[in-house]
Motif scaffolding. Structure first.
Motif, PDB file in Angstrom:
ATOM      1  N   ILE A  40       0.841  -1.205   0.000  1.00 27.70           N
ATOM      2  CA  ILE A  40       0.000   0.000   0.000  1.00 27.70           C
ATOM      3  C   ILE A  40       0.869   1.245   0.000  1.00 27.70           C
ATOM      4  N   ILE A  41       1.892   1.238   0.860  1.00 26.55           N
ATOM      5  CA  ILE A  41       2.814   2.367   0.943  1.00 26.55           C
ATOM      6  C   ILE A  41       4.090   2.001   0.180  1.00 26.55           C
ATOM      7  N   ALA A  42       5.107   2.841   0.288  1.00 24.98           N
ATOM      8  CA  ALA A  42       6.386   2.570  -0.367  1.00 24.98           C
ATOM      9  C   ALA A  42       7.507   2.882   0.607  1.00 24.98           C
ATOM     10  N   ALA A  43       8.639   2.213   0.421  1.00 25.17           N
ATOM     11  CA  ALA A  43       9.780   2.427   1.320  1.00 25.17           C
ATOM     12  C   ALA A  43      11.071   2.219   0.555  1.00 25.17           C
ATOM     13  N   PRO A  44      12.095   3.021   0.840  1.00 27.01           N
ATOM     14  CA  PRO A  44      13.404   2.794   0.224  1.00 27.01           C
ATOM     15  C   PRO A  44      13.982   1.463   0.667  1.00 27.01           C
ATOM     16  N   LEU A  45      14.865   0.924  -0.130  1.00 24.56           N
ATOM     17  CA  LEU A  45      15.543  -0.354   0.076  1.00 24.56           C
ATOM     18  C   LEU A  45      14.661  -1.549  -0.267  1.00 24.56           C
TER      19      LEU A  45
ATOM     20  N   LYS B  33       4.421  -6.681  -4.179  1.00 24.71           N
ATOM     21  CA  LYS B  33       3.267  -6.639  -3.295  1.00 24.71           C
ATOM     22  C   LYS B  33       2.169  -5.720  -3.838  1.00 24.71           C
ATOM     23  N   HIS B  34       2.555  -4.609  -4.481  1.00 23.55           N
ATOM     24  CA  HIS B  34       1.566  -3.776  -5.150  1.00 23.55           C
ATOM     25  C   HIS B  34       0.876  -4.574  -6.271  1.00 23.55           C
ATOM     26  N   ALA B  35       1.660  -5.380  -6.970  1.00 22.04           N
ATOM     27  CA  ALA B  35       1.089  -6.204  -8.042  1.00 22.04           C
ATOM     28  C   ALA B  35       0.076  -7.201  -7.485  1.00 22.04           C
ATOM     29  N   LEU B  36       0.408  -7.829  -6.362  1.00 23.83           N
ATOM     30  CA  LEU B  36      -0.522  -8.782  -5.738  1.00 23.83           C
ATOM     31  C   LEU B  36      -1.824  -8.111  -5.344  1.00 23.83           C
ATOM     32  N   ARG B  37      -1.717  -6.925  -4.770  1.00 24.96           N
ATOM     33  CA  ARG B  37      -2.933  -6.224  -4.350  1.00 24.96           C
ATOM     34  C   ARG B  37      -3.821  -5.918  -5.557  1.00 24.96           C
ATOM     35  N   GLY B  38      -3.209  -5.448  -6.630  1.00 26.64           N
ATOM     36  CA  GLY B  38      -3.984  -5.164  -7.834  1.00 26.64           C
ATOM     37  C   GLY B  38      -4.625  -6.407  -8.413  1.00 26.64           C
ATOM     38  N   PHE B  39      -3.879  -7.501  -8.442  1.00 23.93           N
ATOM     39  CA  PHE B  39      -4.409  -8.738  -9.011  1.00 23.93           C
ATOM     40  C   PHE B  39      -5.607  -9.237  -8.214  1.00 23.93           C
ATOM     41  N   PHE B  40      -5.456  -9.337  -6.892  1.00 23.61           N
ATOM     42  CA  PHE B  40      -6.532  -9.931  -6.097  1.00 23.61           C
ATOM     43  C   PHE B  40      -7.735  -8.996  -5.958  1.00 23.61           C
ATOM     44  N   ASN B  41      -7.523  -7.682  -5.996  1.00 22.33           N
ATOM     45  CA  ASN B  41      -8.669  -6.780  -6.034  1.00 22.33           C
ATOM     46  C   ASN B  41      -9.443  -6.936  -7.335  1.00 22.33           C
ATOM     47  N   SER B  42      -8.727  -7.127  -8.428  1.00 26.52           N
ATOM     48  CA  SER B  42      -9.399  -7.361  -9.712  1.00 26.52           C
ATOM     49  C   SER B  42     -10.101  -8.714  -9.733  1.00 26.52           C
ATOM     50  N   LEU B  43      -9.425  -9.738  -9.189  1.00 24.30           N
ATOM     51  CA  LEU B  43     -10.025 -11.071  -9.144  1.00 24.30           C
ATOM     52  C   LEU B  43     -11.325 -11.045  -8.341  1.00 24.30           C
TER      53      LEU B  43
ATOM     54  N   GLY C  59       2.393  -5.161   8.914  1.00 22.90           N
ATOM     55  CA  GLY C  59       3.586  -4.337   8.970  1.00 22.90           C
ATOM     56  C   GLY C  59       4.732  -5.167   9.523  1.00 22.90           C
ATOM     57  N   PRO C  60       5.677  -4.557  10.239  1.00 21.95           N
ATOM     58  CA  PRO C  60       6.798  -5.320  10.800  1.00 21.95           C
ATOM     59  C   PRO C  60       6.321  -6.364  11.808  1.00 21.95           C
ATOM     60  N   VAL C  61       6.697  -7.613  11.585  1.00 23.22           N
ATOM     61  CA  VAL C  61       6.308  -8.730  12.440  1.00 23.22           C
ATOM     62  C   VAL C  61       7.573  -9.513  12.784  1.00 23.22           C
ATOM     63  N   GLN C  62       7.634 -10.044  13.992  1.00 19.88           N
ATOM     64  CA  GLN C  62       8.802 -10.812  14.427  1.00 19.88           C
ATOM     65  C   GLN C  62       8.915 -12.104  13.614  1.00 19.88           C
TER      66      GLN C  62
ATOM     67  N   ALA D  93       0.981   5.531   8.960  1.00 17.02           N
ATOM     68  CA  ALA D  93       1.497   5.805   7.615  1.00 17.02           C
ATOM     69  C   ALA D  93       0.585   5.223   6.550  1.00 17.02           C
ATOM     70  N   ALA D  94       0.040   4.034   6.805  1.00 28.40           N
ATOM     71  CA  ALA D  94      -0.870   3.416   5.840  1.00 28.40           C
ATOM     72  C   ALA D  94      -2.126   4.262   5.650  1.00 28.40           C
ATOM     73  N   TYR D  95      -2.660   4.769   6.742  1.00 23.09           N
ATOM     74  CA  TYR D  95      -3.839   5.641   6.636  1.00 23.09           C
ATOM     75  C   TYR D  95      -3.506   6.913   5.875  1.00 23.09           C
ATOM     76  N   LEU D  96      -2.311   7.470   6.116  1.00 20.57           N
ATOM     77  CA  LEU D  96      -1.901   8.665   5.378  1.00 20.57           C
ATOM     78  C   LEU D  96      -1.781   8.379   3.889  1.00 20.57           C
ATOM     79  N   TRP D  97      -1.151   7.262   3.543  1.00 20.18           N
ATOM     80  CA  TRP D  97      -1.003   6.915   2.129  1.00 20.18           C
ATOM     81  C   TRP D  97      -2.368   6.718   1.466  1.00 20.18           C
ATOM     82  N   GLN D  98      -3.321   6.198   2.226  1.00 16.89           N
ATOM     83  CA  GLN D  98      -4.641   5.932   1.659  1.00 16.89           C
ATOM     84  C   GLN D  98      -5.468   7.213   1.496  1.00 16.89           C
ATOM     85  N   TYR D  99      -5.378   8.115   2.493  1.00 14.94           N
ATOM     86  CA  TYR D  99      -6.298   9.250   2.528  1.00 14.94           C
ATOM     87  C   TYR D  99      -5.631  10.616   2.380  1.00 14.94           C
TER      88      TYR D  99
END
Length: 339
Positions: free
Chosen positions: A194-199, A207-217, A235-238, A294-300
């Motif tokens: 949903i968002i973007a990050a350097p590195l 992951k953007h591609a997956l979101r687009g594919f499954f939303n279309s599906l 987000g970050p998970v152990q 950050a996700a909410y900011l990127w969305q709205y």
């Protein structure tokens, strides 16, 4: 009661509701729809029992923990990944910590990049259990490298594994769900879908591609309301995802995952995933702040999101170049402030 007093009471109730929602958001570790489902929605213990669940990437991290929690719900499990000995280890622990029997868990080695093997793997699951109620697309790999230092082979590997491998397996399973007019396709995406990050330019792209594919599906399956397509965006998970991340060359990985204390516990992430599956949520965001904010900011509010991401991104790159964990040094500060 006068109309004026009634309007004042309604305004006060609206203000109180806004304050309550703000407080909920400040302490949230998932999007508000998901947390509402956790509070008032259907329980996984009611909805997911006696199902056949196929989990890819089940040898570690989120996939491993998902296997443990699903086994306690009494489901039949199919565990897939490349490392057979790790899958066997996960299976043994599932049997030790649940009421499942040997026949209830199938260890099915699978390489998502070997697309030619996906049809046979799907048939093996159907032969063993007769159906697939839930497919959890969890297999994948991350990336930690600057774009200019990254070979094209790394980008190709990320797309072949994270995107094309997931799409291929989904296409093999989907016809059987359509035939039965029911099933759940759950894809473990990422908030970097949903968002973007350097590195992580190649990882974000996959992951953007997956979101687009499954939303279309999902829109294509509108005539099959019994088939649920869900995007899970943690987000970050152990886990070992950072340690196993690709670097500038496809043959090299980071090797050191850095500190994990600032990340969400894997058990909590998986519990929220199960709640989303039980309540048929189309997309969920699972993270603590500041990533959730950050996700909410990127969305709205994308203009603000770009500004903040550029500021945080500079520090992330500096950390990476100096050889420390790209995120932990400043996320730990935020974690201490929150605690």
């Amino acid at each position: 009661m006068s109309w004026e007093l009634l309007l004042w009471l309604l305004a006060l109730c609206a203000l109180l509701l806004l304050v309550v929602q703000l407080l909920r958001f400040l302490w949230a570790d998932g999007d508000l729809t998901l947390l509402w489902a956790e509070w008032q929605g259907r329980r996984p213990e009611w909805e997911l029992t006696d199902m056949v669940v196929w989990v890819t990437g089940a040898s570690s991290g989120i996939g491993e923990e998902l296997a443990y929690q699903l086994s306690k719900l009494g489901v039949s499990l199919v565990l897939s990944a490349r490392r057979v000995h790790e899958l066997e280890r996960v299976k043994r622990r599932c049997l030790e910590n649940s009421n499942l029997k040997e026949k209830d868990i199938l260890v099915l080695p699978l390489d998502l990049t070997d697309i030619g093997s996906h049809e046979a793997a799907t048939k093996a699951v159907l032969q063993e259990f007769g159906r697939i109620d839930i497919l959890v697309n969890n297999g994948g790999v991350s990336q930690r490298s600057l774009c200019m230092d990254t070979s094209l082979d790394v980008y190709r590997k990320l797309i072949e594994l994270n995107y094309l491998g997931t799409v291929s397996l989904t296409k093999r399973v989907l016809p059987y769900m359509i035939e039965r007019k029911q099933g759940k396709i759950v894809t473990v995406n990422s908030l970097l879908g949903i968002i973007a990050a350097p590195l992580s330019s190649g990882y974000c792209a996959s992951k953007h591609a997956l979101r687009g594919f499954f939303n279309s599906l999902r829109t294509e399956l509108a005539t099959y309301p019994g088939i649920i397509v869900s995007n899970i965006c943690p987000g970050p998970v152990q886990s070992n995802i950072v340690a196993n991340s690709l670097t500038g060359e496809v043959t090299k990985t980071v090797g050191n995952g850095g500190h994990q204390s600032y990340k969400m516990a894997t058990s909590r992430c998986v519990r929220l995933m199960l709640i989303s599956m039980a309540n048929d949520l189309k997309e969920v965001w699972i993270s603590e702040h500041p990533i959730l904010a950050a996700a909410y900011l990127w969305q709205y509010m994308p203009t603000w999101a770009w500004w903040i991401t550029n500021k945080m991104g500079k520090k992330r790159i500096e950390n990476f170049k100096s050889g420390v964990d790209a995120d932990s040094s400043y996320f730990n500060i935020l974690k201490r402030k929150r605690d």
